[in-house]
Design an enzyme around this catalytic site. Structure first.
Site, PDB file in Angstrom:
ATOM      1  N   ARG A  33     -17.422  51.476 -10.749  1.00 46.91           N
ATOM      2  CA  ARG A  33     -17.989  51.411 -12.115  1.00 46.91           C
ATOM      3  C   ARG A  33     -19.685  51.996 -12.192  1.00 46.91           C
ATOM      4  O   ARG A  33     -20.112  52.360 -13.195  1.00 46.91           O
ATOM      5  CB  ARG A  33     -18.340  49.833 -12.488  1.00 46.91           C
ATOM      6  N   LYS A  72     -15.241  45.454   3.353  1.00 45.59           N
ATOM      7  CA  LYS A  72     -13.994  44.944   2.967  1.00 45.59           C
ATOM      8  C   LYS A  72     -13.431  44.625   4.387  1.00 45.59           C
ATOM      9  O   LYS A  72     -13.942  44.999   5.354  1.00 45.59           O
ATOM     10  CB  LYS A  72     -12.968  46.282   2.391  1.00 45.59           C
TER      11      LYS A  72
END
Length: 503
Positions: free
Chosen positions: A356, A282
Site C-alpha cells: 500500500r 515473515k
C-alpha cells in the site's frame, strides 16, 4: 496449437478424433446419432451395455469404428443436463485435453461447443475452451536443465458451430488466443525466481513490449532519483533495504486517434518482486511464495500485451511498480513516519504492509495523466484470502458504476470477484496518534482497511482496487501463478471497447 471453426460436421473426414459430450440422460446429440447410424449403432451398443453412464468426467474412447476405421471418437460424460454450467463445461474441456495430449492425434474436432451452457453463447464457449486448453497445457520449464518430454502431438482443434455463428466464433478464437497469450506471459513472469525477476527485469520486459509494438506502445521509467525528486518517499522507503533499485515502468498504449483526446484507463500492478516482510519479517514457512507478490504487475503486463495484439480502440496506461522489500541496516522501520507524494504522512506500524505504501505514491503520480478511471491490481492482504479463499478476487471501489462494471466482467469471463464495502467505520481503524494515517489497522477487516488506506490517495478520479492475494497463485503441489485476474480485466476492456456482445 492452431484453432479453427467449422459448420457442424464438414471437417469430420479430416479429424483424427471426434469429441462428443453425453449427458446422464444418454440421449445422443445430433452428431452422435449421425455417426451411430453410419457405424450400425456402434456407439449405442456401448452405451446400452453401461460402459458410459454420462456421469461428469466419465470417458470412453472408441477405436476401429465400422465405416470409420481410421477415426477415434472420445465420448465424455457431462452429468445432469440441468446442472451443466460454466464449471462443468471447463472441467470436461480440461479432461478431454488431458486425454488427447497423450495420444498420437494431430487434429481433433470438438462438438462440445454445441452443449447448452445456461446463459452462455457460442462466443463464450469457444473463447473459454481456448483459455482452458491453454491453461491445462501450460508448463514452466525454462529453468530446468532437463526438460520434461512433451507428450502432446495435437496441434489443431476444430470447434463445430452452426453456420450462422461462424463469424462470432472466429472472433472468439481471436480474443481467446490473445487473452491466453497474456495469461501465459503473466504466469511466466510470476513463476520466475526473485534472483532473476527484479524491478530491472520488469523494466526490460516493458521495453521489449514497446519494441515489439512500437507503432502504439511506448515505455518510460521512473528510477529512484526521480522518485526522490517527485517526493515518492513511501515507495522509496519500501525498497531502501534492498540491493535491487526500485524502478517504476510506465507502458502507454495509444489505440485511438490522438485528436480524439480520449482520457486513458490506468492499470497499476503491484510489483514487489520479493516480499520478506522487511523488519517485520515473515515466517519462514512458504516464504518462497513471496516471489508471487509481483503478480499484480505481471497481470498488468499481460493485459498490455493483449490490448496491443487486439488493437483495442482505447488509450491505456499500464504501470509496473517494481520494488523489493528486504531487511538490512538501511531498511525502514516500524515507528517511522513517511511523507507521501500527496503530502499526507503515514505512520509505519508494520513493514510487511508495504504494498500500500508503493501503491499510494503511484496513485498520486497517475493524476498527471488525467485518467478516466484507475484500477490497481495487487496481492495486497492475507485478510482477503481469509475472507474469500482462493476462489474470489476482492473488489473495492470509490465509484459504484465502475465496481458494477467490473463485477459484470468477472461474471462474463468466469473469473469471479466479490464486491466488499468501504465505509467510514473501516477508515477510522487507520487513525494514528502521530501522523495523518497508519499503514495498518487492527486485526479485523484487513482487506477493507487496506483499500480504505489507498482510497485516501484517489479523491480526484474513479478508482477500483482488486486484491488478488488469494487468486494470483496456487500453493502446495500445484504451486504456480494463475494469471488472474487477466480474464476479468480483458473482458472489462472488451466491454469498454464495445467488442463483446452477450446473448
Amino acid at each position: 496449437m492452431e484453432f479453427s471453426v467449422t459448420n457442424i460436421d464438414s471437417d469430420i473426414k479430416k479429424s483424427d478424433c471426434i469429441v462428443i459430450g453425453i449427458f446422464e440422460s444418454q440421449q445422443l446429440p445430433k452428431i452422435a446419432l449421425k455417426l451411430d447410424k453410419i457405424s450400425s449403432r456402434y456407439i449405442n451398443d456401448f452405451i446400452n451395455r453401461g460402459e458410459l453412464e454420462g456421469k461428469l468426467g466419465q470417458t470412453l474412447l472408441l477405436h476401429y469404428i465400422p465405416e470409420l476405421p481410421e477415426k477415434r471418437i472420445l465420448l465424455i460424460g457431462c452429468g445432469k443436463e440441468k446442472d451443466f454450467k460454466e464449471r462443468q463445461y471447463k472441467e470436461i474441456i480440461k479432461k478431454t485435453i488431458n486425454i488427447l495430449k497423450y495420444r498420437c492425434y494431430i487434429q481433433a474436432t470438438y462438438f462440445l461447443t454445441e452443449l447448452n451452457v445456461k446463459n452462455r453463447n457460442i462466443y463464450w464457449k469457444v473463447r473459454l475452451a481456448i483459455e482452458t486448453i491453454k491453461d491445462t497445457l501450460y508448463t514452466f520449464e525454462q529453468l530446468k536443465s532437463k526438460k520434461i518430454k512433451q507428450h502432446c502431438s495435437l496441434d489443431h482443434i476444430v470447434f463445430s458451430v452452426p453456420n450462422n455463428e461462424l463469424i462470432i466464433a472466429k472472433c472468439a478464437i481471436k480474443h481467446g488466443l490473445a487473452i491466453a497469450s497474456g495469461i501465459q506471459v503473466a504466469k511466466d513472469l510470476g513463476n520466475l525466481p526473485p534472483n532473476l525477476c527484479n524491478a530491472g527485469y520488469l523494466a526490460l520486459r516493458a521495453r521489449q513490449l514497446a519494441d515489439n509494438f512500437s507503432h502504439n506502445i511506448s515505455t518510460v521509467f521512473i528510477d529512484a532519483q526521480q522518485m526522490k525528486d517527485l517526493g515518492m518517499n513511501a515507495y522509496l522507503a519500501v525498497g531502501q533495504g534492498s540491493q535491487n533499485e526500485s524502478l517504476m515502468s510506465i507502458i502507454s498504449y495509444k489505440g485511438t486517434n490522438e485528436s480524439t483526446k480520449i482520457k486513458p484507463i490506468v492499470l497499476i500492478g503491484k510489483g514487489i518482486t520479493f516480499d520478506s516482510g522487511g523488519i517485520s519479517i515473515k515466517h519462514a514457512d512458504n516464504m518462497d511464495e513471496m516471489k508471487y507478490d509481483m503478480c499484480g504487475a505481471a497481470s498488468v503486463y499481460g493485459i498490455m500485451l493483449i490490448v496491443a495484439k487486439l488493437q483495442l480502440p482505447l488509450n491505456i496506461i499500464g504501470i509496473l511498480t517494481g520494488c523489493e522489500n528486504m531487511p538490512d541496516g538501511n531498511s525502514y522501520r516500524p515507528g517511522d513516519v513517511l511523507t507521501t507524494m500527496s503530502g499526507q504522512t503515514v505512520e509505519v506500524l508494520n513493514t510487511d504492509a508495504e504494498g500500500r505504501l508503493v501503491l499510494c505514491d503511484t496513485l498520486t503520480y497517475v493524476k498527471r495523466f488525467e485518467p478516466e478511471i484507475v484500477i490497481d491490481v495487487a496481492t495486497l492482504t492475507g485478510a482477503c484470502v481469509i475472507a474469500l479463499g482462493h476462489h474470489f478476487t476482492g473488489l473495492m471501489a470509490n465509484n459504484n458504476t465502475l465496481a458494477t462494471e467490473l463485477i459484470r466482467a468477472s461474471k462474463q469471463a468466469d473469473d469471479p470477484a466479490w464486491w466488499l464495502p468501504m465505509t467510514n467505520e473501516f477508515e477510522d481503524q487507520l487513525n494514528s496518534n502521530c501522523a495523518d494515517i497508519a499503514n495498518v489497522s487492527g486485526r479485523y477487516g484487513g482487506a477493507i482497511t487496506a483499500a480504505c488506506f489507498l482510497s485516501k490517495f484517489t479523491k480526484q478520479y474513479q478508482w477500483a482496487h482488486l486484491d488478488i492475494a488469494g487468486t494470483a497463485w496456487r500453493t502446495e503441489k500445484d504451486k504456480g501463478a494463475t494469471g488472474r485476474p487477466i480474464s476479468m480485466l480483458s473482458q472489462f476492456l472488451l466491454n469498454r471497447a464495445g467488442l463483446y456482445k452477450e446473448n
